[in-house]
Design an enzyme around this catalytic site. Sequence first.
Site, PDB file in Angstrom:
ATOM      1  N   TYR A 133       0.838  -1.207   0.000  1.00 49.35           N
ATOM      2  CA  TYR A 133       0.000   0.000   0.000  1.00 49.35           C
ATOM      3  C   TYR A 133       0.879   1.266   0.000  1.00 49.35           C
ATOM      4  O   TYR A 133       0.627   2.213  -0.756  1.00 49.35           O
ATOM      5  CB  TYR A 133      -0.894  -0.059   1.245  1.00 49.35           C
ATOM      6  CG  TYR A 133      -1.959   0.990   1.356  1.00 49.35           C
ATOM      7  CD1 TYR A 133      -3.139   0.900   0.623  1.00 49.35           C
ATOM      8  CD2 TYR A 133      -1.814   2.066   2.234  1.00 49.35           C
ATOM      9  CE1 TYR A 133      -4.131   1.852   0.757  1.00 49.35           C
ATOM     10  CE2 TYR A 133      -2.805   3.019   2.382  1.00 49.35           C
ATOM     11  CZ  TYR A 133      -3.971   2.913   1.645  1.00 49.35           C
ATOM     12  OH  TYR A 133      -4.953   3.861   1.788  1.00 49.35           O
TER      13      TYR A 133
ATOM     14  N   ALA B 250       3.930   1.577  -1.091  1.00 48.92           N
ATOM     15  CA  ALA B 250       4.597   1.706  -2.395  1.00 48.92           C
ATOM     16  C   ALA B 250       3.624   2.253  -3.437  1.00 48.92           C
ATOM     17  O   ALA B 250       3.972   3.125  -4.230  1.00 48.92           O
ATOM     18  CB  ALA B 250       5.133   0.345  -2.840  1.00 48.92           C
ATOM     19  N   ALA B 251       2.402   1.754  -3.418  1.00 50.22           N
ATOM     20  CA  ALA B 251       1.403   2.221  -4.389  1.00 50.22           C
ATOM     21  C   ALA B 251       1.099   3.697  -4.163  1.00 50.22           C
ATOM     22  O   ALA B 251       1.018   4.481  -5.115  1.00 50.22           O
ATOM     23  CB  ALA B 251       0.128   1.388  -4.272  1.00 50.22           C
TER      24      ALA B 251
HETATM   25  P1  NAP Z   1     -13.598   1.939   0.998  1.00 48.25           P
HETATM   26  O1  NAP Z   1     -14.609   2.470   1.934  1.00 48.25           O
HETATM   27  O2  NAP Z   1     -13.019   0.572   1.208  1.00 48.25           O
HETATM   28  O3  NAP Z   1     -14.194   2.043  -0.499  1.00 48.25           O
HETATM   29  C1  NAP Z   1     -13.413   1.628  -1.586  1.00 48.25           C
HETATM   30  C2  NAP Z   1     -14.096   2.025  -2.868  1.00 48.25           C
HETATM   31  O4  NAP Z   1     -13.233   1.658  -3.954  1.00 48.25           O
HETATM   32  C3  NAP Z   1     -15.412   1.333  -3.102  1.00 48.25           C
HETATM   33  O5  NAP Z   1     -16.278   2.241  -3.760  1.00 48.25           O
HETATM   34  C4  NAP Z   1     -15.043   0.175  -4.039  1.00 48.25           C
HETATM   35  O6  NAP Z   1     -16.128  -0.238  -4.876  1.00 48.25           O
HETATM   36  C5  NAP Z   1     -13.961   0.838  -4.867  1.00 48.25           C
HETATM   37  N1  NAP Z   1     -13.024  -0.091  -5.490  1.00 48.25           N
HETATM   38  C6  NAP Z   1     -12.125  -0.895  -4.895  1.00 48.25           C
HETATM   39  N2  NAP Z   1     -11.424  -1.596  -5.807  1.00 48.25           N
HETATM   40  C7  NAP Z   1     -11.913  -1.215  -7.015  1.00 48.25           C
HETATM   41  C8  NAP Z   1     -11.626  -1.594  -8.352  1.00 48.25           C
HETATM   42  N3  NAP Z   1     -10.670  -2.504  -8.640  1.00 48.25           N
HETATM   43  N4  NAP Z   1     -12.337  -1.011  -9.352  1.00 48.25           N
HETATM   44  C9  NAP Z   1     -13.280  -0.095  -9.075  1.00 48.25           C
HETATM   45  N5  NAP Z   1     -13.607   0.303  -7.829  1.00 48.25           N
HETATM   46  C10 NAP Z   1     -12.930  -0.259  -6.817  1.00 48.25           C
HETATM   47  O7  NAP Z   1     -12.310   2.900   0.930  1.00 48.25           O
HETATM   48  P2  NAP Z   1     -12.089   4.376   1.510  1.00 48.25           P
HETATM   49  O8  NAP Z   1     -11.622   4.264   2.907  1.00 48.25           O
HETATM   50  O9  NAP Z   1     -13.225   5.255   1.160  1.00 48.25           O
HETATM   51  O10 NAP Z   1     -10.792   4.777   0.656  1.00 48.25           O
HETATM   52  C11 NAP Z   1     -10.893   5.474  -0.571  1.00 48.25           C
HETATM   53  C12 NAP Z   1      -9.480   5.846  -1.012  1.00 48.25           C
HETATM   54  O11 NAP Z   1      -8.855   6.610   0.013  1.00 48.25           O
HETATM   55  C13 NAP Z   1      -8.570   4.636  -1.239  1.00 48.25           C
HETATM   56  O12 NAP Z   1      -7.717   4.884  -2.312  1.00 48.25           O
HETATM   57  C14 NAP Z   1      -7.779   4.562   0.042  1.00 48.25           C
HETATM   58  O13 NAP Z   1      -6.539   3.930  -0.137  1.00 48.25           O
HETATM   59  C15 NAP Z   1      -7.635   6.025   0.387  1.00 48.25           C
HETATM   60  N6  NAP Z   1      -7.363   6.283   1.792  1.00 48.25           N
HETATM   61  C16 NAP Z   1      -8.247   5.917   2.760  1.00 48.25           C
HETATM   62  C17 NAP Z   1      -7.942   6.197   4.081  1.00 48.25           C
HETATM   63  C18 NAP Z   1      -8.856   5.842   5.213  1.00 48.25           C
HETATM   64  O14 NAP Z   1      -8.451   6.047   6.382  1.00 48.25           O
HETATM   65  N7  NAP Z   1     -10.055   5.340   4.983  1.00 48.25           N
HETATM   66  C19 NAP Z   1      -6.739   6.821   4.409  1.00 48.25           C
HETATM   67  C20 NAP Z   1      -5.874   7.171   3.399  1.00 48.25           C
HETATM   68  C21 NAP Z   1      -6.194   6.904   2.094  1.00 48.25           C
HETATM   69  P3  NAP Z   1     -17.247  -1.315  -4.337  1.00 48.25           P
HETATM   70  O15 NAP Z   1     -18.001  -0.659  -3.222  1.00 48.25           O
HETATM   71  O16 NAP Z   1     -18.127  -1.539  -5.509  1.00 48.25           O
HETATM   72  O17 NAP Z   1     -16.472  -2.502  -3.880  1.00 48.25           O
END
Ligand code: NAP
Length: 245
Positions: free
Chosen positions: A152, A154-155
């Site tokens: 994660y 690295a990405a």
């Molecule tokens: P989340 O609640 O797990 O939601 C992930 C979303 O991404 C969902 O809408 C899912 O679709 C979609 N998704 C996952 N893989 C996909 C794929 N291969 N193709 C298309 N859609 C895909 O995540 P989140 O916490 O909101 O995080 C959103 C972003 O913020 C991510 O990039 C995460 O790394 C980043 N982030 C989050 C946090 C945190 O604390 N939450 C912190 C730093 C960064 P489905 O619902 O249809 O599965």
Amino acid sequence: MGRLALVTGASRGIGRAVAITLAGHGMDVAVCYKSNAEMADAVCAAAEGAGVRAKAFQADVSSPESVDALFKEVKESMGPVSVLVNNAGIARDNLLIRMKTREWDEVLASDLSSAFYCARAALRDMVKARYGRVVCVASVVGLVGNAGQCNYGAAKAGLIGFAKSAAREYAGKGVTVNVVAPGFIDTDMTGVISEDSRTALLAQIPVGRLGRPEDVAEVVAFLASDASAYVTGQVLAVDGGMTMC
Ligand code: NAP
């Protein structure tokens, strides 16, 4: 008709908040999801409440073929994309010595390659229009690292290098490319963290609370707006002060 924003991972969490916030700012939204069609439809209904057009699109952003088909479908039904929010992402945590190749590959494909596929598909129309906003959702893990998240980290660090290079490439064409780096935001992704780890994390956040998806969405909305025309290649941490230095 407002500008069209395509938000990946918009069915839940941060992406959901971004789609609804952008709609509140008058943008039409293409709500991209992978598997949760009902939730994506609910996001569209909320966005339409702001008087804009909103439509859900299924795609797997880790697949270049799926992304190309997504952009074709969006353009045919809603028009060219002016704002791209590369938000979709997953985590597959493990210690480095135990990490499966599959866990590495899935995270790199979903969190980094996805941004390349989507930006590549979006940029042609943005350059033609001499206007575009690309916002990548990275993470503070890409800035400071985190044990158990080599894939994660690295990405997300890769996303930052990607965005800065793309920002330089398209700065003269009216297209900005920026990154937000959220800290610890209360979503499904962080819902799996134990109560003890939550308490320990909370102690590192000067603002004294976890972030809300809306905290990130408002910053994305600024970077997606006309108002941020002179901001490009930047990384903005939205982390309650967690990584300030
Ligand atoms: P989340 O609640 O797990 O939601 C992930 C979303 O991404 C969902 O809408 C899912 O679709 C979609 N998704 C996952 N893989 C996909 C794929 N291969 N193709 C298309 N859609 C895909 O995540 P989140 O916490 O909101 O995080 C959103 C972003 O913020 C991510 O990039 C995460 O790394 C980043 N982030 C989050 C946090 C945190 O604390 N939450 C912190 C730093 C960064 P489905 O619902 O249809 O599965």
